[in-house]
Design an enzyme around this catalytic site. Structure first.
Site, mmCIF file in Angstrom:
data_model
loop_
_atom_site.group_PDB
_atom_site.id
_atom_site.type_symbol
_atom_site.label_atom_id
_atom_site.label_comp_id
_atom_site.label_asym_id
_atom_site.label_seq_id
_atom_site.Cartn_x
_atom_site.Cartn_y
_atom_site.Cartn_z
ATOM 1 N N LYS A 22 -38.783 -99.429 -35.251
ATOM 2 C CA LYS A 22 -38.438 -97.884 -35.206
ATOM 3 C C LYS A 22 -39.440 -97.085 -34.147
ATOM 4 O O LYS A 22 -39.024 -96.099 -33.468
ATOM 5 C CB LYS A 22 -38.808 -97.345 -36.696
ATOM 6 C CG LYS A 22 -38.958 -96.024 -36.836
ATOM 7 C CD LYS A 22 -39.244 -95.387 -38.422
ATOM 8 C CE LYS A 22 -40.849 -95.275 -38.530
ATOM 9 N NZ LYS A 22 -41.435 -94.356 -37.985
ATOM 10 N N ASN A 23 -40.840 -97.472 -34.229
ATOM 11 C CA ASN A 23 -41.604 -96.677 -33.643
ATOM 12 C C ASN A 23 -41.438 -97.000 -31.766
ATOM 13 O O ASN A 23 -42.221 -96.359 -31.210
ATOM 14 C CB ASN A 23 -43.184 -96.845 -33.933
ATOM 15 C CG ASN A 23 -43.275 -96.055 -35.093
ATOM 16 O OD1 ASN A 23 -42.487 -95.544 -35.744
ATOM 17 N ND2 ASN A 23 -44.348 -96.455 -35.812
ATOM 18 N N ARG A 92 -41.736 -85.688 -37.759
ATOM 19 C CA ARG A 92 -42.619 -85.347 -36.659
ATOM 20 C C ARG A 92 -42.505 -86.027 -35.353
ATOM 21 O O ARG A 92 -42.674 -85.484 -34.362
ATOM 22 C CB ARG A 92 -44.242 -85.033 -37.224
ATOM 23 C CG ARG A 92 -44.468 -86.460 -37.758
ATOM 24 C CD ARG A 92 -45.951 -86.411 -38.372
ATOM 25 N NE ARG A 92 -46.610 -85.927 -37.421
ATOM 26 C CZ ARG A 92 -47.414 -84.627 -37.307
ATOM 27 N NH1 ARG A 92 -47.231 -83.794 -38.060
ATOM 28 N NH2 ARG A 92 -48.218 -84.462 -36.313
ATOM 29 N N CYS A 116 -48.479 -83.451 -42.758
ATOM 30 C CA CYS A 116 -47.625 -84.303 -43.501
ATOM 31 C C CYS A 116 -48.596 -84.996 -44.721
ATOM 32 O O CYS A 116 -49.745 -84.821 -44.716
ATOM 33 C CB CYS A 116 -46.839 -85.040 -42.688
ATOM 34 S SG CYS A 116 -47.897 -86.577 -42.283
ATOM 35 N N ARG A 121 -52.353 -84.335 -39.161
ATOM 36 C CA ARG A 121 -51.653 -84.796 -37.588
ATOM 37 C C ARG A 121 -51.170 -83.673 -36.860
ATOM 38 O O ARG A 121 -50.207 -83.439 -36.364
ATOM 39 C CB ARG A 121 -50.498 -85.343 -38.380
ATOM 40 C CG ARG A 121 -50.712 -86.556 -39.315
ATOM 41 C CD ARG A 121 -49.436 -87.403 -39.609
ATOM 42 N NE ARG A 121 -49.295 -88.408 -38.390
ATOM 43 C CZ ARG A 121 -47.877 -89.183 -38.598
ATOM 44 N NH1 ARG A 121 -47.275 -89.086 -39.769
ATOM 45 N NH2 ARG A 121 -47.807 -89.946 -37.489
ATOM 46 N N ASP A 304 -50.292 -98.518 -40.684
ATOM 47 C CA ASP A 304 -49.172 -98.562 -41.325
ATOM 48 C C ASP A 304 -48.892 -99.906 -42.266
ATOM 49 O O ASP A 304 -47.858 -99.736 -42.762
ATOM 50 C CB ASP A 304 -48.147 -98.424 -40.146
ATOM 51 C CG ASP A 304 -48.011 -97.267 -39.506
ATOM 52 O OD1 ASP A 304 -48.295 -96.233 -40.135
ATOM 53 O OD2 ASP A 304 -47.189 -97.243 -38.450
ATOM 54 N N ARG A 396 -36.269 -94.128 -44.338
ATOM 55 C CA ARG A 396 -37.045 -93.660 -43.059
ATOM 56 C C ARG A 396 -37.247 -94.784 -42.127
ATOM 57 O O ARG A 396 -36.905 -94.803 -40.918
ATOM 58 C CB ARG A 396 -38.110 -92.679 -42.895
ATOM 59 C CG ARG A 396 -37.619 -91.310 -43.541
ATOM 60 C CD ARG A 396 -38.775 -90.390 -43.497
ATOM 61 N NE ARG A 396 -39.341 -90.675 -42.248
ATOM 62 C CZ ARG A 396 -40.483 -90.472 -41.905
ATOM 63 N NH1 ARG A 396 -41.625 -90.117 -42.936
ATOM 64 N NH2 ARG A 396 -41.237 -90.592 -40.721
HETATM 65 C C1 UD1 Z 1 -47.929 -93.193 -34.729
HETATM 66 C C2 UD1 Z 1 -47.014 -93.781 -35.380
HETATM 67 C C3 UD1 Z 1 -47.482 -94.162 -36.843
HETATM 68 C C4 UD1 Z 1 -48.749 -94.608 -37.045
HETATM 69 C C5 UD1 Z 1 -49.776 -93.831 -36.069
HETATM 70 C C6 UD1 Z 1 -51.016 -94.519 -35.919
HETATM 71 C C7 UD1 Z 1 -44.847 -93.277 -34.076
HETATM 72 C C8 UD1 Z 1 -43.562 -92.637 -34.458
HETATM 73 N N1 UD1 Z 1 -45.358 -93.073 -35.222
HETATM 74 O O1 UD1 Z 1 -48.022 -91.968 -35.119
HETATM 75 O O2 UD1 Z 1 -46.429 -94.850 -37.622
HETATM 76 O O3 UD1 Z 1 -49.394 -94.608 -38.251
HETATM 77 O O4 UD1 Z 1 -49.086 -93.944 -34.729
HETATM 78 O O5 UD1 Z 1 -50.772 -96.085 -35.514
HETATM 79 O O6 UD1 Z 1 -45.239 -94.142 -33.370
HETATM 80 N N2 UD1 Z 1 -54.274 -86.846 -33.361
HETATM 81 C C9 UD1 Z 1 -55.013 -85.551 -33.163
HETATM 82 N N3 UD1 Z 1 -54.335 -84.823 -32.368
HETATM 83 C C10 UD1 Z 1 -53.402 -85.157 -31.462
HETATM 84 C C11 UD1 Z 1 -52.612 -86.514 -31.803
HETATM 85 C C12 UD1 Z 1 -53.306 -87.318 -32.868
HETATM 86 O O7 UD1 Z 1 -56.049 -85.178 -33.774
HETATM 87 O O8 UD1 Z 1 -52.575 -84.502 -30.631
HETATM 88 C C13 UD1 Z 1 -55.108 -87.759 -34.457
HETATM 89 C C14 UD1 Z 1 -54.150 -87.958 -35.691
HETATM 90 O O9 UD1 Z 1 -54.285 -86.919 -36.621
HETATM 91 C C15 UD1 Z 1 -54.603 -89.141 -36.297
HETATM 92 C C16 UD1 Z 1 -54.726 -90.039 -35.005
HETATM 93 O O10 UD1 Z 1 -55.084 -89.028 -33.982
HETATM 94 O O11 UD1 Z 1 -55.844 -88.839 -37.092
HETATM 95 C C17 UD1 Z 1 -53.973 -91.022 -34.604
HETATM 96 O O12 UD1 Z 1 -52.604 -90.320 -34.588
HETATM 97 P P1 UD1 Z 1 -51.475 -90.821 -33.523
HETATM 98 O O13 UD1 Z 1 -51.766 -92.214 -33.158
HETATM 99 O O14 UD1 Z 1 -51.230 -89.668 -32.755
HETATM 100 O O15 UD1 Z 1 -50.203 -90.852 -34.592
HETATM 101 P P2 UD1 Z 1 -48.580 -90.780 -34.269
HETATM 102 O O16 UD1 Z 1 -48.499 -90.941 -32.720
HETATM 103 O O17 UD1 Z 1 -48.334 -89.368 -34.747
#
Ligand code: UD1
Length: 416
Positions: A22-23, A92, A116, A121, A304, A396
């Site tokens: 999925k990701n 998201r 969420c 996030r 995850d 999902r």
């Molecule tokens: C992706 C995965 C999700 C997984 C996560 C961590 C997808 C679609 N989803 O989510 O399944 O759980 O990686 O492996 O690929 N953060 C900030 N600012 C930002 C971006 C992130 O503070 O602009 C923080 C987040 O709140 C979190 C951390 O960084 O605490 C890591 O998040 P991130 O790797 O960005 O997760 P996603 O990419 O949303």
């Protein structure tokens, strides 16, 4: 609303095939925006989140044809550069269209994802990266509006390793002027899968899979065909289904090297693992010992998989400390597992799990995608019947979970 009924106690046995990731599929589908030529993707999983990204692209004017596991996307005539609130609020990861839209059209208007169930996030790092590349950004009426004539290469070092942030900036940088260096880049296999597809289409990217990615911008990308890699989180979840039921399960069509952190924990807790080139067999014929787990960005233990390993630890013969370092609120499965008899104490960002002899089936509520999987896993081993409500969370990210588990001998049905 559908629910899943499980009668626990069956030792799972047999083979299960893993679907496309999925990701990986989500950013790869979004990357089709970068070109006027058609992209044809195979091994795209049949999931609600994939349907959502399809709707996002269609709402902008892309033509998407789905034939089973194949997606053909024609983004030649996009009429709009907007991802609306109605779609972003349900997923998201819709924010993944931001980088490609700005790169190709010089503008994007994307609804800001709210918080969420697992944390706030934010997407501040995605936005700051685009600003460093010369984009003007305004937040208006709940939308992030980005404009740039042509993005310029820049040195972007993320404060926190972010998966979709890395993907968004990588997609923006492939059509930017000059060189972009992403520091503290996410090393997740999904980032590599996306990079491989972009490279196939003419992008110049080096270092994907390491913490420094270097992208030399090009003027255009072509379309292309690509097979989405197998889902490592689905792989880990089925490995645990074998482990938790004391079963003998072979997970087929997976990439074992992507799930090493989980495999090493399974070995430590006493599960026998046999690793082949694209399959893994787990045999759990002794009790499960306790192990401590700390989630980390790849190649660490994936956040995850935290809820699923916790389900396994609820029936271990010891005390396990599970620490969540990636998201601030990712323990919403704990109260539900407690309702099934699990002994778990929560303290800040860690959970202390004291293994019990047996869990007891109960009605429980799914609250997010991976939390739902942990409840299903707990249900497989609990005495009596477990009813998992709100299974749309499961849909999902897990393709036909009840069918795959039935194939392994679980007593599980979906009730409409
Ligand atoms: C992706 C995965 C999700 C997984 C996560 C961590 C997808 C679609 N989803 O989510 O399944 O759980 O990686 O492996 O690929 N953060 C900030 N600012 C930002 C971006 C992130 O503070 O602009 C923080 C987040 O709140 C979190 C951390 O960084 O605490 C890591 O998040 P991130 O790797 O960005 O997760 P996603 O990419 O949303």
């Amino acid at each position: 609303m559908d629910k899943i009924l499980i009668k626990g106690g069956k030792k799972l046995k047999g083979e299960v095939e893993i679907s496309g990731a999925k990701n990986s599929a989500l950013p790869i589908i979004a990357s089709s925006i970068l070109s006027t030529e058609e992209c044809v993707l195979t091994n795209v999983p049949l999931l609600k989140d994939i349907q959502t990204i399809k709707l996002v692209l269609e709402s902008m004017g892309a033509r998407v044809r789905r034939d089973g596991y194949t997606f053909a996307i024609d983004a030649k005539d996009l009429k709009s550069c907007e991802a609306p609130y109605e779609l972003v609020k349900t997923m998201r990861a819709s924010v993944l269209v931001l980088g490609p839209l700005v790169a190709r059209f010089g503008e994007a208007r994307v609804s800001l994802p709210g918080g969420c169930a697992i944390g706030t996030r934010p997407v501040n790092l995605h936005i700051a990266g685009l600003q460093k590349m010369g984009a003007e950004v305004e937040i208006k009426h709940g939308y992030v509006e980005v404009r740039a004539k042509r993005l310029k290469g820049a040195n972007i070092s993320f404060d926190i390793s972010t998966v979709t942030g890395t993907e968004n900036i990588m997609m923006a940088a492939v059509l930017a002027e000059g060189e972009t260096v992403i520091g503290n880049a996410a090393c997740e296999p999904e980032v590599v899968d996306l990079a491989n597809f972009l490279i196939k289409r003419g992008a110049k990217i080096k270092g994907a899979g390491t913490d420094t990615i270097i992208i030399e911008g090009v003027l255009r990308l072509s379309g292309g065909t690509y097979e989405i890699m197998p889902d490592r989180i689905e792989t880990g979840t089925y490995l645990i289904s074998g482990a938790i039921t004391g079963g003998d399960v072979t997970v087929r069509r997976c990439v074992p090297s992507h799930i090493e952190a989980v495999l090493s924990k399974l070995s430590v807790v006493g599960v026998k693992t046999e690793v082949f080139s694209d399959s893994i067999r787990v045999v759990a014929d002794r009790g499960i010992s306790a192990v401590d787990v700390r989630t980390m960005p790849y190649p660490g233990f994936p956040t995850d998989m935290q809820a699923q390993i916790m389900a396994l630890m609820t029936i271990s013969n010891g005390l396990s400390v599970i620490t969540e370092t990636v998201f601030e609120n990712r323990f919403i499965h704990v109260p539900e597992l407690r309702r099934m008899g699990a002994k778990i104490k929560l303290q800040e960002n860690y959970a202390v799990v004291e293994g019990v002899k047996s869990l007891s089936g109960a009605p429980v509520m799914a609250t997010d995608l991976r939390a739902s999987a942990s409840l299903v896993l707990a249900g497989l081993v609990a005495e009596g019947q477990t009813e998992v409500h709100r299974v749309y969370h499961l849909d999902r990210g897990y393709e036909s979970m009840e069918r795959k588990l039935s194939g392994l001998g679980a007593d599980i049905v979906r009730v409409k």
